[in-house]
Design a protein around this motif. Structure first.
Motif, PDB file in Angstrom:
ATOM      1  N   GLN A 186      -9.385  -9.736  -2.180  1.00  0.00           N
ATOM      2  CA  GLN A 186      -9.858 -10.581  -3.272  1.00  0.00           C
ATOM      3  C   GLN A 186     -10.909  -9.821  -4.078  1.00  0.00           C
ATOM      4  O   GLN A 186     -11.778  -9.151  -3.504  1.00  0.00           O
ATOM      5  CB  GLN A 186     -10.393 -11.933  -2.799  1.00  0.00           C
ATOM      6  N   HIS A 187     -10.802  -9.916  -5.378  1.00  0.00           N
ATOM      7  CA  HIS A 187     -11.604  -9.084  -6.265  1.00  0.00           C
ATOM      8  C   HIS A 187     -13.096  -9.410  -6.152  1.00  0.00           C
ATOM      9  O   HIS A 187     -13.500 -10.565  -6.291  1.00  0.00           O
ATOM     10  CB  HIS A 187     -11.154  -9.270  -7.714  1.00  0.00           C
ATOM     11  N   ASP A 235     -14.027   1.088   0.225  1.00  0.00           N
ATOM     12  CA  ASP A 235     -13.033   2.154   0.254  1.00  0.00           C
ATOM     13  C   ASP A 235     -11.748   1.709  -0.435  1.00  0.00           C
ATOM     14  O   ASP A 235     -11.032   2.527  -1.019  1.00  0.00           O
ATOM     15  CB  ASP A 235     -12.730   2.557   1.697  1.00  0.00           C
ATOM     16  N   MET A 236     -11.446   0.412  -0.353  1.00  0.00           N
ATOM     17  CA  MET A 236     -10.245  -0.126  -0.980  1.00  0.00           C
ATOM     18  C   MET A 236     -10.469  -1.587  -1.334  1.00  0.00           C
ATOM     19  O   MET A 236     -11.091  -2.331  -0.569  1.00  0.00           O
ATOM     20  CB  MET A 236      -9.039   0.005  -0.044  1.00  0.00           C
ATOM     21  N   VAL A 237      -9.976  -1.977  -2.492  1.00  0.00           N
ATOM     22  CA  VAL A 237     -10.008  -3.376  -2.914  1.00  0.00           C
ATOM     23  C   VAL A 237      -8.565  -3.832  -3.117  1.00  0.00           C
ATOM     24  O   VAL A 237      -7.786  -3.168  -3.809  1.00  0.00           O
ATOM     25  CB  VAL A 237     -10.802  -3.559  -4.230  1.00  0.00           C
ATOM     26  N   VAL A 238      -8.199  -4.935  -2.483  1.00  0.00           N
ATOM     27  CA  VAL A 238      -6.851  -5.484  -2.589  1.00  0.00           C
ATOM     28  C   VAL A 238      -6.938  -6.809  -3.324  1.00  0.00           C
ATOM     29  O   VAL A 238      -7.657  -7.719  -2.888  1.00  0.00           O
ATOM     30  CB  VAL A 238      -6.225  -5.694  -1.195  1.00  0.00           C
ATOM     31  N   THR A 239      -6.219  -6.926  -4.420  1.00  0.00           N
ATOM     32  CA  THR A 239      -6.337  -8.139  -5.232  1.00  0.00           C
ATOM     33  C   THR A 239      -5.038  -8.394  -5.985  1.00  0.00           C
ATOM     34  O   THR A 239      -4.320  -7.451  -6.338  1.00  0.00           O
ATOM     35  CB  THR A 239      -7.521  -8.010  -6.214  1.00  0.00           C
ATOM     36  N   VAL A 262      -8.147   0.417  -6.252  1.00  0.00           N
ATOM     37  CA  VAL A 262      -7.735  -0.987  -6.320  1.00  0.00           C
ATOM     38  C   VAL A 262      -6.227  -1.067  -6.108  1.00  0.00           C
ATOM     39  O   VAL A 262      -5.460  -0.418  -6.820  1.00  0.00           O
ATOM     40  CB  VAL A 262      -8.118  -1.614  -7.669  1.00  0.00           C
ATOM     41  N   ILE A 263      -5.804  -1.841  -5.133  1.00  0.00           N
ATOM     42  CA  ILE A 263      -4.386  -2.047  -4.842  1.00  0.00           C
ATOM     43  C   ILE A 263      -3.993  -3.431  -5.341  1.00  0.00           C
ATOM     44  O   ILE A 263      -4.573  -4.430  -4.919  1.00  0.00           O
ATOM     45  CB  ILE A 263      -4.094  -1.936  -3.327  1.00  0.00           C
ATOM     46  N   LEU A 264      -3.024  -3.481  -6.251  1.00  0.00           N
ATOM     47  CA  LEU A 264      -2.607  -4.739  -6.851  1.00  0.00           C
ATOM     48  C   LEU A 264      -1.411  -5.326  -6.107  1.00  0.00           C
ATOM     49  O   LEU A 264      -0.462  -4.613  -5.767  1.00  0.00           O
ATOM     50  CB  LEU A 264      -2.258  -4.535  -8.321  1.00  0.00           C
ATOM     51  N   THR A 265      -1.454  -6.627  -5.873  1.00  0.00           N
ATOM     52  CA  THR A 265      -0.352  -7.345  -5.248  1.00  0.00           C
ATOM     53  C   THR A 265       0.164  -8.403  -6.217  1.00  0.00           C
ATOM     54  O   THR A 265      -0.466  -8.695  -7.226  1.00  0.00           O
ATOM     55  CB  THR A 265      -0.801  -8.016  -3.946  1.00  0.00           C
ATOM     56  N   VAL A 266       1.301  -8.986  -5.881  1.00  0.00           N
ATOM     57  CA  VAL A 266       1.808 -10.115  -6.670  1.00  0.00           C
ATOM     58  C   VAL A 266       1.150 -11.402  -6.199  1.00  0.00           C
ATOM     59  O   VAL A 266       0.674 -12.214  -6.988  1.00  0.00           O
ATOM     60  CB  VAL A 266       3.340 -10.216  -6.564  1.00  0.00           C
ATOM     61  N   GLY A 267       1.134 -11.604  -4.887  1.00  0.00           N
ATOM     62  CA  GLY A 267       0.566 -12.822  -4.323  1.00  0.00           C
ATOM     63  C   GLY A 267      -0.500 -12.520  -3.289  1.00  0.00           C
ATOM     64  O   GLY A 267      -1.179 -11.499  -3.344  1.00  0.00           O
ATOM     65  N   ALA A 268      -0.627 -13.424  -2.317  1.00  0.00           N
ATOM     66  CA  ALA A 268      -1.629 -13.288  -1.264  1.00  0.00           C
ATOM     67  C   ALA A 268      -1.020 -12.616  -0.044  1.00  0.00           C
ATOM     68  O   ALA A 268       0.177 -12.755   0.234  1.00  0.00           O
ATOM     69  CB  ALA A 268      -2.176 -14.661  -0.882  1.00  0.00           C
ATOM     70  N   ALA A 300       3.050  -5.597   3.776  1.00  0.00           N
ATOM     71  CA  ALA A 300       3.543  -4.296   4.229  1.00  0.00           C
ATOM     72  C   ALA A 300       3.240  -3.205   3.207  1.00  0.00           C
ATOM     73  O   ALA A 300       2.899  -2.073   3.578  1.00  0.00           O
ATOM     74  CB  ALA A 300       5.045  -4.374   4.495  1.00  0.00           C
ATOM     75  N   ASP A 301       3.350  -3.539   1.930  1.00  0.00           N
ATOM     76  CA  ASP A 301       3.053  -2.555   0.879  1.00  0.00           C
ATOM     77  C   ASP A 301       1.588  -2.119   0.935  1.00  0.00           C
ATOM     78  O   ASP A 301       1.270  -0.927   0.806  1.00  0.00           O
ATOM     79  CB  ASP A 301       3.361  -3.142  -0.499  1.00  0.00           C
ATOM     80  N   VAL A 302       0.684  -3.078   1.131  1.00  0.00           N
ATOM     81  CA  VAL A 302      -0.741  -2.741   1.224  1.00  0.00           C
ATOM     82  C   VAL A 302      -1.007  -1.916   2.483  1.00  0.00           C
ATOM     83  O   VAL A 302      -1.801  -0.967   2.464  1.00  0.00           O
ATOM     84  CB  VAL A 302      -1.608  -4.021   1.211  1.00  0.00           C
ATOM     85  N   ALA A 303      -0.351  -2.261   3.584  1.00  0.00           N
ATOM     86  CA  ALA A 303      -0.521  -1.492   4.822  1.00  0.00           C
ATOM     87  C   ALA A 303      -0.144  -0.024   4.597  1.00  0.00           C
ATOM     88  O   ALA A 303      -0.824   0.887   5.086  1.00  0.00           O
ATOM     89  CB  ALA A 303       0.321  -2.099   5.944  1.00  0.00           C
TER      90      ALA A 303
END
Length: 432
Positions: A178-179, A188-192, A226-232, A413-416
């Motif tokens: 979450q941003h 080190d990494m932000v996933v949002t 920053v790693i972008l996802t579609v959903g949660a 899985a993509d974020v992993a």
């Protein structure tokens, strides 16, 4: 102190490609354990736990939780940073001597932050998040156990996670889900989700007066970490669904097909609705019942209590006596995983990113009701799902026996995989 790396002789394991840990830095370069920083909200904690699971560290994870005082005046202080809220609460308690009359509204009690607070997720005890303790543990055990993966999610966890990164940067890899709205280099990494960057789009800019635009975050496009996802993120994958299908076989296998699972959330800041949507849902469900073998309806735990009661009463009154319909009463065990595994089709209210993300990870048809009532970044989220062919609007004219499919949403899985790559850049790797 890192181990000395000596030149390898020809034909050694390293030159042949098979490298024992001891020649690759031993535990110094292998991530074998994880710390999850939670905020007490299942939807947020589920994201962190889901990522840790996808990385294969679920057996070596420790959950810490940030808690706020609740009840009375504390309900008005939740907009404050959690550390300042706790200090202010302490001062108020000292001044008023914990008087319930002075600092609590009528009929409410003040609840102190617990030190063992794992009941919400089925654990007997979850440690209270403390930066000093986690940093000390990361440093003192580094030589023995290697680097520590820290995964946090939610606004209240930002200061804790960033402090751990600042104080133990050589010993930890910190992922913030979450941003955090500003200072992304604290992690080190932000996933949002992609829709968190909706404020930067021309459409969003037109909705915000010019003098307010500088206050709307984020203000800059995502940078390299920053790693972008579609959903949660979540814990649902095919292995989990297979296990759930076995666990819930006796209850779900006899149900007539097709099975329509209806997940109802509740009104939010960006998706406002009330009983009018419940009435629309009831009418539409009546229309499709002829093409359904069974219908199972559930309300999420985060559904506002008042809204839940009103909507639940309406639905029970209109559909509760229909032999095709089962409405979960909220008592344990929660059939959510069984629903995900056995459903043929989903119908989900538009307010919940988490519910939609889980449903779309199955590759099964997902219908959405109420998306036209959503605003701001939720418009962008629903647009992305439609563009990928994952969801369709629910009109009440559907034939539920007709199926359609799409590539399942696979954000976790993509974020992993991205975490694996980022660790490799630091010379670290995850325990196989």
């Amino acid at each position: 102190m890192k181990p000395i790396r000596l030149p390898e002789p020809p034909g050694s394991p390293q030159s042949m490609g098979g490298v024992p840990d001891i020649f690759e830095g031993g535990v110094y370069g292998v991530v074998r354990r994880a710390v999850v920083i939670g905020n007490g909200f299942p939807a947020s904690e589920n994201q962190s736990i889901g990522l840790v699971r996808a990385l294969g560290l679920s057996e070596r994870q420790t959950l810490y939780r940030i808690t706020r005082p609740t009840g009375g005046i504390n309900e008005l202080l939740h907009w404050l940073p959690v550390s300042f809220h706790k200090k202010l609460y302490y001062i108020i308690c000292r001044i008023y001597g914990l008087s319930q009359i002075l600092i609590a509204r009528r009929g409410e009690k003040i609840a102190r932050p617990p030190t063992a607070n794992g009941g919400g997720i089925g654990l007997s005890s979850v440690l209270e998040a403390d930066v000093k303790n986690i940093v000390r543990m990361a440093k003192e055990t580094f030589d023995k156990d290697g680097p520590l993966l820290v995964v946090a999610s939610g606004r209240d966890t930002i200061s804790i996670a960033s402090s751990i990164k600042r104080l133990a940067s050589e010993n930890v890899f910190v992922v913030q889900i979450q941003h955090p709205r500003s200072h992304l280099d604290r992690f080190d990494m932000v996933v949002t989700p992609q829709h968190d960057y909706y404020p930067l789009t021309p459409s969003a800019q037109q909705q915000v007066p010019r003098f307010l635009r500088k206050w709307i975050t984020p203000r800059e496009a995502p940078d390299e970490h920053v790693i972008l996802t579609v959903g949660a993120l979540h814990q649902v994958d095919f292995a989990v669904l297979r296990n759930a299908a076995k666990a819930w076989h006796d209850e779900f296998a006899p149900l007539p097909k097709p099975l329509l699972v209806v997940n109802i959330g509740g009104p939010t800041r960006y998706c406002r609705y009330s009983t009018d949507l419940a009435k629309q849902l009831i009418t539409s469900l009546h229309n499709v019942l002829t093409s359904c073998g069974s219908v199972r309806i559930s309300f999420t735990r985060r559904t506002p209590e008042k809204a839940c009661l009103i909507i639940s009463k309406l639905i029970r009154k209109e559909l509760g006596t229909n032999p095709k319909v089962y409405i979960w009463d909220g008592e344990e065990p929660n059939p959510h995983m069984g629903n995900l595994a056995w459903a043929d089709t989903f119908l989900v209210t538009a307010d919940s990113v988490s519910m939609l993300s889980e449903a779309c990870s199955t590759g099964k048809p997902v219908y959405v009701i109420g998306a036209e009532r959503c605003t701001w970044k939720f418009v962008e989220f629903h647009k992305k799902l439609r563009e990928r062919g994952m969801v369709r609007p629910f009109t009440g004219l559907e034939d539920i026996s007709e199926s359609w499919s799409y590539p399942p949403l696979n954000d976790t899985a993509d974020v992993a995989n991205q975490v694996h790559r980022a660790l490799a850049k630091r010379g670290w790797k995850l325990r196989p």
